[in-house]
Design a protein around this motif. Sequence first.
Motif, PDB file in Angstrom:
ATOM      1  N   ALA B  29       0.831  -1.222   0.000  1.00 61.48           N
ATOM      2  CA  ALA B  29       0.000   0.000   0.000  1.00 61.48           C
ATOM      3  C   ALA B  29       0.857   1.261   0.000  1.00 61.48           C
ATOM      4  O   ALA B  29       2.080   1.212   0.180  1.00 61.48           O
ATOM      5  CB  ALA B  29      -0.939  -0.011   1.195  1.00 61.48           C
ATOM      6  N   ASP B  30       0.207   2.380  -0.177  1.00 58.73           N
ATOM      7  CA  ASP B  30       0.877   3.673  -0.216  1.00 58.73           C
ATOM      8  C   ASP B  30       1.247   4.099   1.207  1.00 58.73           C
ATOM      9  O   ASP B  30       0.357   4.328   2.036  1.00 58.73           O
ATOM     10  CB  ASP B  30      -0.071   4.700  -0.845  1.00 58.73           C
ATOM     11  CG  ASP B  30       0.600   6.054  -1.050  1.00 58.73           C
ATOM     12  OD1 ASP B  30       1.658   6.299  -0.451  1.00 58.73           O
ATOM     13  OD2 ASP B  30       0.051   6.863  -1.818  1.00 58.73           O
ATOM     14  N   ALA B  32       2.095   6.784   2.344  1.00 61.33           N
ATOM     15  CA  ALA B  32       1.667   8.144   2.692  1.00 61.33           C
ATOM     16  C   ALA B  32       0.220   8.168   3.174  1.00 61.33           C
ATOM     17  O   ALA B  32      -0.255   9.175   3.670  1.00 61.33           O
ATOM     18  CB  ALA B  32       1.828   9.063   1.480  1.00 61.33           C
ATOM     19  N   SER B  67      15.254   3.599  -7.353  1.00 62.37           N
ATOM     20  CA  SER B  67      14.811   2.404  -8.062  1.00 62.37           C
ATOM     21  C   SER B  67      15.957   1.606  -8.672  1.00 62.37           C
ATOM     22  O   SER B  67      15.725   0.546  -9.251  1.00 62.37           O
ATOM     23  CB  SER B  67      13.815   2.795  -9.152  1.00 62.37           C
ATOM     24  OG  SER B  67      14.411   3.720 -10.027  1.00 62.37           O
ATOM     25  N   ASP B 222       8.373  14.971  -6.286  1.00 68.42           N
ATOM     26  CA  ASP B 222       7.152  14.767  -5.521  1.00 68.42           C
ATOM     27  C   ASP B 222       7.540  14.655  -4.056  1.00 68.42           C
ATOM     28  O   ASP B 222       8.702  14.906  -3.697  1.00 68.42           O
ATOM     29  CB  ASP B 222       6.302  13.598  -6.051  1.00 68.42           C
ATOM     30  CG  ASP B 222       6.982  12.248  -5.914  1.00 68.42           C
ATOM     31  OD1 ASP B 222       7.897  12.102  -5.076  1.00 68.42           O
ATOM     32  OD2 ASP B 222       6.591  11.327  -6.647  1.00 68.42           O
ATOM     33  N   GLU B 223       6.586  14.305  -3.211  1.00 67.00           N
ATOM     34  CA  GLU B 223       6.870  14.369  -1.772  1.00 67.00           C
ATOM     35  C   GLU B 223       7.537  13.098  -1.250  1.00 67.00           C
ATOM     36  O   GLU B 223       7.880  13.016  -0.072  1.00 67.00           O
ATOM     37  CB  GLU B 223       5.574  14.679  -1.014  1.00 67.00           C
ATOM     38  CG  GLU B 223       4.655  13.490  -0.806  1.00 67.00           C
ATOM     39  CD  GLU B 223       3.820  13.129  -2.029  1.00 67.00           C
ATOM     40  OE1 GLU B 223       2.815  12.426  -1.851  1.00 67.00           O
ATOM     41  OE2 GLU B 223       4.175  13.512  -3.181  1.00 67.00           O
ATOM     42  N   PRO B 230      11.449  10.673  -6.779  1.00 64.98           N
ATOM     43  CA  PRO B 230      10.018  10.622  -7.056  1.00 64.98           C
ATOM     44  C   PRO B 230       9.551   9.237  -7.482  1.00 64.98           C
ATOM     45  O   PRO B 230      10.339   8.426  -7.961  1.00 64.98           O
ATOM     46  CB  PRO B 230       9.846  11.622  -8.193  1.00 64.98           C
ATOM     47  CG  PRO B 230      11.178  11.769  -8.827  1.00 64.98           C
ATOM     48  CD  PRO B 230      12.182  11.476  -7.754  1.00 64.98           C
ATOM     49  N   GLY B 231       8.267   8.984  -7.317  1.00 68.09           N
ATOM     50  CA  GLY B 231       7.683   7.695  -7.710  1.00 68.09           C
ATOM     51  C   GLY B 231       7.323   6.867  -6.499  1.00 68.09           C
ATOM     52  O   GLY B 231       7.961   6.948  -5.453  1.00 68.09           O
ATOM     53  N   PHE B 232       6.297   6.051  -6.666  1.00 70.86           N
ATOM     54  CA  PHE B 232       5.777   5.193  -5.608  1.00 70.86           C
ATOM     55  C   PHE B 232       6.888   4.288  -5.061  1.00 70.86           C
ATOM     56  O   PHE B 232       7.586   3.631  -5.822  1.00 70.86           O
ATOM     57  CB  PHE B 232       4.651   4.340  -6.213  1.00 70.86           C
ATOM     58  CG  PHE B 232       3.775   3.661  -5.207  1.00 70.86           C
ATOM     59  CD1 PHE B 232       2.715   4.339  -4.617  1.00 70.86           C
ATOM     60  CD2 PHE B 232       3.995   2.342  -4.857  1.00 70.86           C
ATOM     61  CE1 PHE B 232       1.904   3.707  -3.700  1.00 70.86           C
ATOM     62  CE2 PHE B 232       3.185   1.706  -3.941  1.00 70.86           C
ATOM     63  CZ  PHE B 232       2.129   2.384  -3.355  1.00 70.86           C
ATOM     64  N   GLU B 233       7.020   4.231  -3.749  1.00 74.41           N
ATOM     65  CA  GLU B 233       8.072   3.425  -3.138  1.00 74.41           C
ATOM     66  C   GLU B 233       7.823   1.936  -3.358  1.00 74.41           C
ATOM     67  O   GLU B 233       6.705   1.457  -3.198  1.00 74.41           O
ATOM     68  CB  GLU B 233       8.146   3.678  -1.623  1.00 74.41           C
ATOM     69  CG  GLU B 233       8.546   5.085  -1.238  1.00 74.41           C
ATOM     70  CD  GLU B 233       7.345   5.998  -1.015  1.00 74.41           C
ATOM     71  OE1 GLU B 233       6.235   5.672  -1.516  1.00 74.41           O
ATOM     72  OE2 GLU B 233       7.510   7.023  -0.343  1.00 74.41           O
ATOM     73  N   ASN B 234       8.897   1.206  -3.661  1.00 75.89           N
ATOM     74  CA  ASN B 234       8.816  -0.231  -3.889  1.00 75.89           C
ATOM     75  C   ASN B 234       9.174  -0.937  -2.575  1.00 75.89           C
ATOM     76  O   ASN B 234      10.272  -1.481  -2.413  1.00 75.89           O
ATOM     77  CB  ASN B 234       9.789  -0.598  -5.005  1.00 75.89           C
ATOM     78  CG  ASN B 234       9.633  -2.025  -5.443  1.00 75.89           C
ATOM     79  OD1 ASN B 234       8.921  -2.812  -4.812  1.00 75.89           O
ATOM     80  ND2 ASN B 234      10.304  -2.379  -6.513  1.00 75.89           N
ATOM     81  N   ILE B 235       8.228  -0.925  -1.638  1.00 76.25           N
ATOM     82  CA  ILE B 235       8.551  -1.330  -0.268  1.00 76.25           C
ATOM     83  C   ILE B 235       8.922  -2.813  -0.129  1.00 76.25           C
ATOM     84  O   ILE B 235       9.918  -3.130   0.526  1.00 76.25           O
ATOM     85  CB  ILE B 235       7.418  -0.912   0.701  1.00 76.25           C
ATOM     86  CG1 ILE B 235       7.366   0.622   0.727  1.00 76.25           C
ATOM     87  CG2 ILE B 235       7.649  -1.481   2.099  1.00 76.25           C
ATOM     88  CD1 ILE B 235       6.254   1.202   1.560  1.00 76.25           C
TER      89      ILE B 235
END
Lengths: 458, 458
Positions: B29-30, B32, B67, B222-223, B230-235
């Motif tokens: 999930a995100d 944030a 990444s 982005d934040e 930037p970009g969605f974290e690949n947790i």
Amino acid sequence: MAYFDAASATPLHPVARQALSASLDEGWADPARLYREGRKARLLLDASREAAAEAVGCRADEVVFTSSGTRAVHRGVAGALAGRRRVGRHLIVSSVEHSSVLHSAEAFEADGGTVTRVAVDRAGAVDPAGYAAALRADTALACLQSANHEVGTAQPVAEVAEVCRAAGVPLLVDAAQSLGWGPVEGDWSLLAASAHKWGGPSGVGLLVVRKGVRFAAQGPVDERESGRAPGFENIPAIVAAVASLRAVRAEAAQEAVRLRELTERIRARVPELVPDVEVVGDAVRRLPGIVTFSCLYVDGEALLHELDRAGFSVSSGSSCTSSTLTPSHVLKAMGVLSEGNVRVSLPPGTAEADVERFLEVLPGAVAGVREKLGAPAPVTRGGPRELLVDSLGKRCPIPVIELAKVFGRVPVGGTVRVLSDDEAARLDIPAWCEMRGQEYVGEEPAQRGTAYLVRRVS
Amino acid sequence: MAYFDAASATPLHPVARQALSASLDEGWADPARLYREGRKARLLLDASREAAAEAVGCRADEVVFTSSGTRAVHRGVAGALAGRRRVGRHLIVSSVEHSSVLHSAEAFEADGGTVTRVAVDRAGAVDPAGYAAALRADTALACLQSANHEVGTAQPVAEVAEVCRAAGVPLLVDAAQSLGWGPVEGDWSLLAASAHKWGGPSGVGLLVVRKGVRFAAQGPVDERESGRAPGFENIPAIVAAVASLRAVRAEAAQEAVRLRELTERIRARVPELVPDVEVVGDAVRRLPGIVTFSCLYVDGEALLHELDRAGFSVSSGSSCTSSTLTPSHVLKAMGVLSEGNVRVSLPPGTAEADVERFLEVLPGAVAGVREKLGAPAPVTRGGPRELLVDSLGKRCPIPVIELAKVFGRVPVGGTVRVLSDDEAARLDIPAWCEMRGQEYVGEEPAQRGTAYLVRRVS
């Protein structure tokens, strides 16, 4: 427990998990190497590219895998702008694009480019005529999302692509929200998407650059992904992403009907169950799984907490800590109420019972937040012709709550002047007027903040 | 079957696989978002950041997950250069950096910056005095790898960091090859690394920016990741990467001794088993698992194919299709033979028996390639005082093979003039002279290509 924030990210699809697990053994090596392990990795990468191309409806050599959807947008916009630098430095975007597109536009402006932001209607859709009007001789690129991420409204991509094609301008489509549902129609030039929106793993984005589109990759380059996405390829994740895309596509037609029925139910029932609610976004031309509404006199973040406690994970365009732009630039561009905003985005497979339970829980959650914030009691008659509400230093929805509290005290024809220094008031006070059928007179600068004038007409 | 290309990528560590599998359920999930799934993801991300910081030896808020390692380098170099733009636009790199650093330097030059490339000695190491001499009043940044990726030579990072610190210039260390073995010593300012080099999954890089280092992230932001990636974290991948780092570190001291013994064996035995071989790179100050040698009269790519058929996956700095820069910029900067180059990089856990079998197979593989290419027979005496070898249109190692074939025909004091239009000849003919104890007189422009003059001294 129900997760209703699929527009943000979806759990890994079982098919993706299986593909990921299998390709961890076969796809870890460098696909540029000539030895056995490298050749295996290369085969997986090539097969994934073919399958992705088929799902998108393009040629395999037009597909570039990136490390996220954001990165696909950033690289796509920058590369297309640079590729047509000789034509000019003008960019067109809609005003409701995803932040990755808007941030690209801001970076372009900071670098001396010019950006036109095309307005949307109250449902969140652009008009192709708006793009036609924005096109100039020096327009290098236009961008349009296939569907909006906050309200689900589908955009007229094919029509806008035609308008752009006629002007010789490439159109980049951000298909992040829709690619899992089907290919993007129309004669677009570039396309960006993000795997974790369709049940793929994090870490995979898709950038498609049609043959013949001028493109000059920006920043340091290497030989990977045709020089368009530097860095070691994440092959296991790519394999999983493409497997997931095929899997969700196979179920898409059937699942779209089911989710559309569920979101239709939310659209219809929420206004019946909760007073002072505005459902936003196009009722018909929209994604199957998204429904968004705003609740007067409610703090979005507080409502998310209430719903989370009740077992529902949703997001809000008016919650500062969960969004880049506050208040939501999308709701602002649409001119609808932003306060107490809730986006419900159902992942494929959502159970009907969970939606029913959400509808049971929601009225109490909204009422609870309103009570804590001291939302207004029913309207009374009489009182002075003009009232002043000083909401300086108070964050929305407090200014609207205070407006509503005193509003019944002025007679019809009387006015209320609301002093506020919260930017969101500029959006929410006119929206309250529209919902209430009252007249929004306008705003005036005040010694501190801004004065918003509202006239009572009924 | 033995995989000896760990410097390129390593299979996923069992601990990483386990961590990845577990965090796919918890970390998709995100982070944030404020709801349950988002909070779980955030916890995993925070814990990973703490653990990564501990392994690096820095503060958690100095760690940025990217990444890929390439992306960490690209963003690190660009951000540090922009952060010190007021100081000036001069960058220092070593001449043997990874291509991601060199490509960043090229992009900087294309944008108007100035780059100094510090030379290395024949073992591939820089001299701190070389950095001291390169520093200028307008130097914004210096870069140095912790150890070389092609020959394994360790660089004097702590000394160079001290020289830079004294001049007030930040040092960015590319620690891709060494971070699995231990933290980077010295007072560096920025650090980049890549998880798939230490048994982590693809798709995770590490960028460390020490507090107090001026840094201005470039491109759209982005934040996420403090605005630096930037970009969605690949947790899930981040969790796996950090778990793997901890696991390999726990075994590092013991495994370093074992691999060092195995590579020592290769270093010593290859020259005994294969004629006309040069082992390159520092014999002592080096990574435990890497050993590199070059074979005269051998085409690197053909040798890789032979070894692959025999079940060994190795790479070559002289194989065009497996490398960005041809011939290897590293071997060129070292001034050593590039032809028939083989890099053996042993992954942790390599079995002694596999190394022994490699040493059995290698002599036959080299001999086979030499035979196909028509490598020279033993030297004869007498002949004219000067001979011309026309190798125009022929790719290395053919020019060197033809030189060696006729060389015995000129008497001591006589010269051979080799005409070649292959750039690699510029490196390989002098290297052949050095290995053979013959005099390399120099080069002259020719009507086509270049003439290389060699004098027979023994």
